[in-house]
Design an enzyme around this catalytic site. Structure first.
Site, PDB file in Angstrom:
ATOM      1  N   HIS A 113      -5.990   3.618  -0.576  1.00 28.19           N
ATOM      2  CA  HIS A 113      -5.937   4.159   0.788  1.00 28.19           C
ATOM      3  C   HIS A 113      -7.350   4.336   1.342  1.00 28.19           C
ATOM      4  CE1 HIS A 113      -2.058   5.934  -0.932  1.00 28.19           C
ATOM      5  NE2 HIS A 113      -1.621   5.258   0.110  1.00 28.19           N
ATOM      6  N   GLN A 127       5.261  -6.181   4.219  1.00 25.39           N
ATOM      7  CA  GLN A 127       5.107  -5.205   5.305  1.00 25.39           C
ATOM      8  C   GLN A 127       4.090  -5.707   6.333  1.00 25.39           C
ATOM      9  OE1 GLN A 127       4.787  -0.736   4.864  1.00 25.39           O
ATOM     10  NE2 GLN A 127       2.635  -1.222   4.641  1.00 25.39           N
ATOM     11  N   ASP A 148       1.239  -4.428   0.039  1.00 24.99           N
ATOM     12  CA  ASP A 148       2.578  -4.518   0.634  1.00 24.99           C
ATOM     13  C   ASP A 148       2.569  -5.688   1.610  1.00 24.99           C
ATOM     14  OD1 ASP A 148       3.965  -1.866  -0.309  1.00 24.99           O
ATOM     15  OD2 ASP A 148       1.912  -1.352   0.204  1.00 24.99           O
TER      16      ASP A 148
END
Ligand code: AMP
Length: 295
Positions: free
Chosen positions: A50, A166, A163
């Site tokens: 992140h 996504q 991801d």
């Protein structure tokens, strides 16, 4: 520094907004200063992956907004919504250290009406990979990201290649819904032994943690074989699946997919982009990983 209200806790360097109204007030002052905004949507339990997206965002815009919201609509009935790690205070401190301007951490009621009348359905791109085994997962993601885009109205939004389905679905959403937001994809951050960092890695037992990088090693082996000329990789993949199963993995999928359509491919062609992707359970932990390859 801004004035704090009841639903907004300010620290020296990062402002935490719990409501859309507070967030919008903060965003208005940022825009009034002529500054650009990047959004990094997350479900919290922040790790180096992140943080790497936050760093990318910080290089591309003046102010970085990180949303922390464990989105109920993207979890299936038997999935880990209740046990998903929640650690807002720690996350806010990580965001402060990473130079984030605003953390948006709404409650469920702030994002979802008590009774909702709308949904967004996806026609394609979600039949395979994670979409194939998690019904409703991408509808939930598209719904919440659409809301976050409308709330924050950033110039750019940063997502992780981890991801990848996504990222591809959201790129298409932005195109079709005319959001006018640039989608940036950040590389996968890994532990030293190759395991892709994930908030869910905390579920792994010590023994499972030792086996976990096996998924990435399989993807690397497939990549190496494909690069050295194996262009019909079915048998190779079957073999890797058996090896992983022997190590205790329960395979959800392991395959090569066309980057554009996200559909599985049997024969690879020169000049095309593919995703070597896998998802597997180790005990109760679902691991996913992928490698992008252009032939
Ligand atoms: P999550 O909190 O799991 O919903 O993830 C929030 C964002 O972080 C998504 O765009 C993920 O793709 C991204 N992300 C998760 N793990 C990693 C990683 N290991 N490296 C880079 N980005 C990641």
């Amino acid at each position: 520094m801004s004035q704090s209200t009841a639903s907004e806790i300010s620290s020296d360097s990062v402002t935490v907004c719990k409501t859309i109204a507070d967030l919008r007030a903060q965003l208005t002052s940022i825009r009034n200063r002529g500054e650009t905004i990047a959004l990094v949507p997350t479900m919290g339990a922040l790790h180096e992956g992140h943080i790497s997206l936050i760093e990318i965002a910080g290089k591309r815009a003046d102010a970085v907004v990180v949303s922390i919201f464990v989105n109920p609509t993207q979890f299936g009935p038997n999935e880990d919504f209740d046990s998903y790690p929640r650690q807002l205070q720690e996350d806010v401190e990580s965001c402060a250290r990473a130079g984030v301007s605003i953390v948006f951490a709404p409650d469920r009621e702030e994002i979802y009406a008590e009774e909702s009348y709308f949904n967004i359905s996806i026609i394609s791109l979600n039949e395979h990979m994670c979409g194939g085994s998690r019904p409703g997962f991408f509808e939930g993601i598209v719904l919440v990201v659409n809301k976050l885009f409308n709330i924050v109205e950033p110039q750019i939004a940063v997502f992780g290649q981890k991801d990848i389905q996504q990222v591809q679905i959201l790129r298409q959403m932005v195109k079709e819904f005319h959001h006018g937001i640039e989608i940036v994809s950040g590389p996968i951050r890994r532990a030293n032994d190759g395991l892709a960092l994930s908030s869910r890695n905390t579920y792994l037992s010590d023994e499972e943690r030792v086996e976990a990088p096996g998924l990435y090693r399989s993807l690397l082996y497939i990549e190496e074989q494909v690069r050295s000329g194996v262009h019909t990789p079915k048998l190779l993949i079957e073999h890797q699946k058996s090896e992983l199963e022997a190590k205790g993995f329960e395979i959800d999928y392991l395959n090569l997919f066309a980057k554009k359509t996200l559909a599985p491919v049997e024969t690879l062609q020169k000049g095309q982009e593919y995703i070597i992707a896998g998802a597997a359970y180790l005990g109760k932990t679902r691991l996913i990983d992928n490698i992008l390859i252009e032939l």
